[in-house]
Design a protein around this motif. Structure first.
Motif, mmCIF file in Angstrom:
data_model
loop_
_atom_site.group_PDB
_atom_site.id
_atom_site.type_symbol
_atom_site.label_atom_id
_atom_site.label_comp_id
_atom_site.label_asym_id
_atom_site.label_seq_id
_atom_site.Cartn_x
_atom_site.Cartn_y
_atom_site.Cartn_z
ATOM 1 N N UNK A 259 0.702 -1.284 -0.088
ATOM 2 C CA UNK A 259 0.110 -0.021 0.060
ATOM 3 C C UNK A 259 0.651 1.199 -0.058
ATOM 4 N N UNK A 260 1.963 1.220 0.725
ATOM 5 C CA UNK A 260 2.781 2.579 0.858
ATOM 6 C C UNK A 260 3.504 2.910 -0.383
ATOM 7 N N UNK A 261 4.230 1.700 -1.133
ATOM 8 C CA UNK A 261 4.516 2.035 -2.196
ATOM 9 C C UNK A 261 3.683 2.467 -3.488
ATOM 10 N N UNK A 304 -10.649 -9.846 7.787
ATOM 11 C CA UNK A 304 -11.346 -8.699 8.599
ATOM 12 C C UNK A 304 -10.542 -7.661 9.232
ATOM 13 N N UNK A 305 -9.179 -8.189 9.727
ATOM 14 C CA UNK A 305 -8.297 -7.300 10.134
ATOM 15 C C UNK A 305 -7.551 -6.691 9.224
ATOM 16 N N UNK A 306 -7.335 -7.323 8.071
ATOM 17 C CA UNK A 306 -6.884 -6.379 6.927
ATOM 18 C C UNK A 306 -7.941 -5.131 6.693
ATOM 19 N N UNK A 307 -8.921 -5.579 6.337
ATOM 20 C CA UNK A 307 -10.103 -4.483 6.169
ATOM 21 C C UNK A 307 -10.039 -3.588 7.070
ATOM 22 N N UNK A 308 -9.869 -3.613 8.448
ATOM 23 C CA UNK A 308 -10.123 -2.813 9.598
ATOM 24 C C UNK A 308 -8.642 -1.955 9.399
ATOM 25 N N UNK A 309 -7.679 -2.487 9.186
ATOM 26 C CA UNK A 309 -6.349 -1.773 9.644
ATOM 27 C C UNK A 309 -5.863 -1.104 8.402
ATOM 28 N N UNK A 312 -8.868 0.226 4.203
ATOM 29 C CA UNK A 312 -10.127 1.004 4.484
ATOM 30 C C UNK A 312 -10.475 2.018 3.403
ATOM 31 N N UNK A 313 -11.863 2.618 3.652
ATOM 32 C CA UNK A 313 -12.733 2.970 2.403
ATOM 33 C C UNK A 313 -11.792 4.469 1.909
ATOM 34 N N UNK A 314 -10.745 4.870 2.612
ATOM 35 C CA UNK A 314 -10.196 6.009 2.168
ATOM 36 C C UNK A 314 -8.884 5.816 1.385
ATOM 37 N N UNK A 315 -8.532 4.523 1.083
ATOM 38 C CA UNK A 315 -7.535 4.153 0.447
ATOM 39 C C UNK A 315 -7.679 4.463 -0.983
ATOM 40 N N UNK A 316 -6.979 4.603 -1.877
ATOM 41 C CA UNK A 316 -7.059 4.629 -3.460
ATOM 42 C C UNK A 316 -7.831 3.660 -3.969
ATOM 43 N N UNK A 317 -8.757 4.007 -4.794
ATOM 44 C CA UNK A 317 -9.575 3.023 -5.323
ATOM 45 C C UNK A 317 -8.841 1.984 -6.157
ATOM 46 N N UNK A 318 -7.596 2.316 -6.720
ATOM 47 C CA UNK A 318 -7.015 1.404 -7.592
ATOM 48 C C UNK A 318 -6.495 0.279 -6.898
ATOM 49 N N UNK A 319 -6.354 0.484 -5.489
ATOM 50 C CA UNK A 319 -5.380 -0.475 -4.569
ATOM 51 C C UNK A 319 -6.477 -1.178 -3.917
#
Length: 331
Positions: A259-261, A304-309, A312-319
Motif C-alpha cells: 500500500x505504501x509504495x 477482517x483485520x486487513x479490512x479494518x487496519x 480502508x475506504x479512504x485508500x486509493x480505489x486502484x489499490x
C-alpha cells in the motif's frame, strides 16, 4: 588499492577471523575476535542493540569462505549458528545480515534464495525481517526481479507450514487426551460393576485381577508418553496462538508495504501530471494480486483485520479494488 582496503573499519578483524575459521576455531573464539569492534550505531544515534560492523565482518567473511558450494555455505552456517543468534537478536540486526548476504551474493540469485531459506529454517532470521528487507529502499533496484518474489513466497510458505504443523499437533494432542479420558471413564464404570459382584465370586475375581495386572489395566494407556496432560495441551495452544500472531503480523507488514509504495507512486504521478499506469505499477499490482491468490487460505483468516487496519475506504480505489476482488472471490 590494498592500502585503501586496509584502512576500512573491521579489515584487521576480518583478516584475523578468516585465519581463525580456516584453523577450525570455535564459535566462542569467533566472538572473541569480534568483541572489540566499535559500534557505529553509538556514533550515529542508531539502534545500539546490535553492532552492524560485527555483523558485516562476520557474515561477509564466513559466507565468502563458504562460497565454494551450497553445502560449504550450509556447513558454515550450521557450525557458527550460535554466533548468528548472538549477533542477530533484533529484527534490525537480522535485516543487516540479509543486506550483507545480498552485498556478497547479488550476482548469484539462486544462492541468495537457498541461503535465506536455510537461515529461516535454522531460525537465524524471522519471516518479518525478510519481508521488511524485501521492501526496503536498498532493494528498490531488485524489486522487479523474480528471485526476490521467490524469496517472499517461500517466506510466507515457511510461516504457513509452521502454523499448520502446530495446529495439527494440537488437534492430535486434544484427540489423544479425549480418548484417554474416555478410557478412564469406561474403566471406572467397569471397576464399579466388578466391585458389586465381588462378594459372590471372590476367587474368580482374584484370577481376573492377576490377569489384568499382567495384561494391562482397563482405562490406563499402554504408553503413558502417548497421553498428553491438560497442561501440555495448554502450552501447545499458546504456541499456536503465538505463531498465528506472527503470521498475521507478516501479512500486515507485506500488505502495508504494498500500500505504501503503490500510494507513493500514484500520488507522485498525480502531482507530476504523469500516467500512473506504468510497467512498474502493473508489475507491483500483479504481485499484490499474486500474494492474495497464492496464499488465499491463510490471508482469508485475517481478511477482517486487513479490512479494518489497511484496506480502508479512504485508500486509493486502484489499490482497494484488488482487495475487494479477493474478498468477492472468497464470498
Amino acid at each position: 588499492m590494498n592500502s585503501l582496503f586496509s584502512s576500512l573499519p573491521g579489515t584487521s578483524a576480518a583478516n584475523q577471523l578468516a585465519v581463525a575459521i580456516r584453523q577450525k576455531c570455535t564459535p566462542e573464539e569467533v566472538l572473541n575476535v569480534l568483541k572489540d569492534l566499535p559500534n557505529p550505531n553509538q556514533e550515529e544515534d542508531g539502534d545500539c542493540r546490535f553492532n552492524p560492523l560485527k555483523i558485516d565482518v562476520f557474515v561477509q567473511t564466513l559466507l565468502h569462505l563458504g562460497s565454494k558450494s551450497f553445502s560449504h555455505s550450509f556447513a558454515a552456517i550450521s557450525k557458527f549458528h550460535y554466533v548468528f543468534k548472538v549477533l542477530a537478536e533484533s529484527e534490525e540486526a537480522q535485516i543487516c545480515i540479509l543486506r550483507n548476504m545480498f552485498e556478497l551474493w547479488h550476482n548469484h540469485q539462486q544462492m541468495m534464495c537457498v541461503l535465506v531459506d536455510k537461515m529461516l529454517k535454522t531460525q537465524i532470521i524471522e519471516c518479518s525481517a525478510v519481508a521488511n528487507w524485501i521492501f526496503s529502499k536498498e532493494m528498490n533496484a531488485e524489486f522487479t526481479k523474480n528471485y526476490l518474489w521467490e524469496i517472499l513466497h517461500l517466506t510466507i510458505r515457511k510461516m504457513s507450514k509452521h502454523v499448520g504443523r502446530l495446529a495439527r499437533e494440537l488437534a492430535e494432542a486434544r484427540e489423544r487426551l479425549r480418548r484417554a479420558v474416555d478410557e478412564e471413564s469406561d474403566g471406572e464404570s467397569s471397576s464399579s460393576s466388578d466391585d458389586a459382584n465381588a462378594e459372590g465370586s471372590s476367587g474368580q475375581t482374584k484370577k481376573k485381577s492377576s490377569k489384568g495386572a499382567s495384561g494391562g489395566l482397563p482405562g490406563v494407556p499402554q504408553d503413558d508418553k502417548e497421553r498428553p496432560t491438560e497442561e501440555m495441551v495448554e502450552r501447545m495452544e499458546e504456541r499456536l496462538e503465538a505463531a498465528q500472531a506472527d503470521q498475521k503480523n507478516l501479512f500486515l507488514i507485506i500488505f502495508q508495504r504494498f500500500i505504501m509504495i503503490l500510494s507513493e507512486h500514484l500520488v507522485r504521478c498525480d502531482t507530476d501530471g504523469r500516467d500512473f499506469n506504468t510497467y512498474w505499477y502493473r508489475w507491483t499490482i500483479g504481485r499484490l494480486q499474486q500474494v492474495f491468490l497464492a496464499h488465499h487460505e491463510q490471508v482469508q483468516k485475517y481478511s477482517s483485520t486487513l479490512e479494518t487496519l489497511l484496506f480502508t475506504h479512504d485508500l486509493d480505489p486502484h489499490i482497494l479494488e484488488v482487495f475487494h476482488q479477493f474478498v468477492s472471490l472468497r464470498a
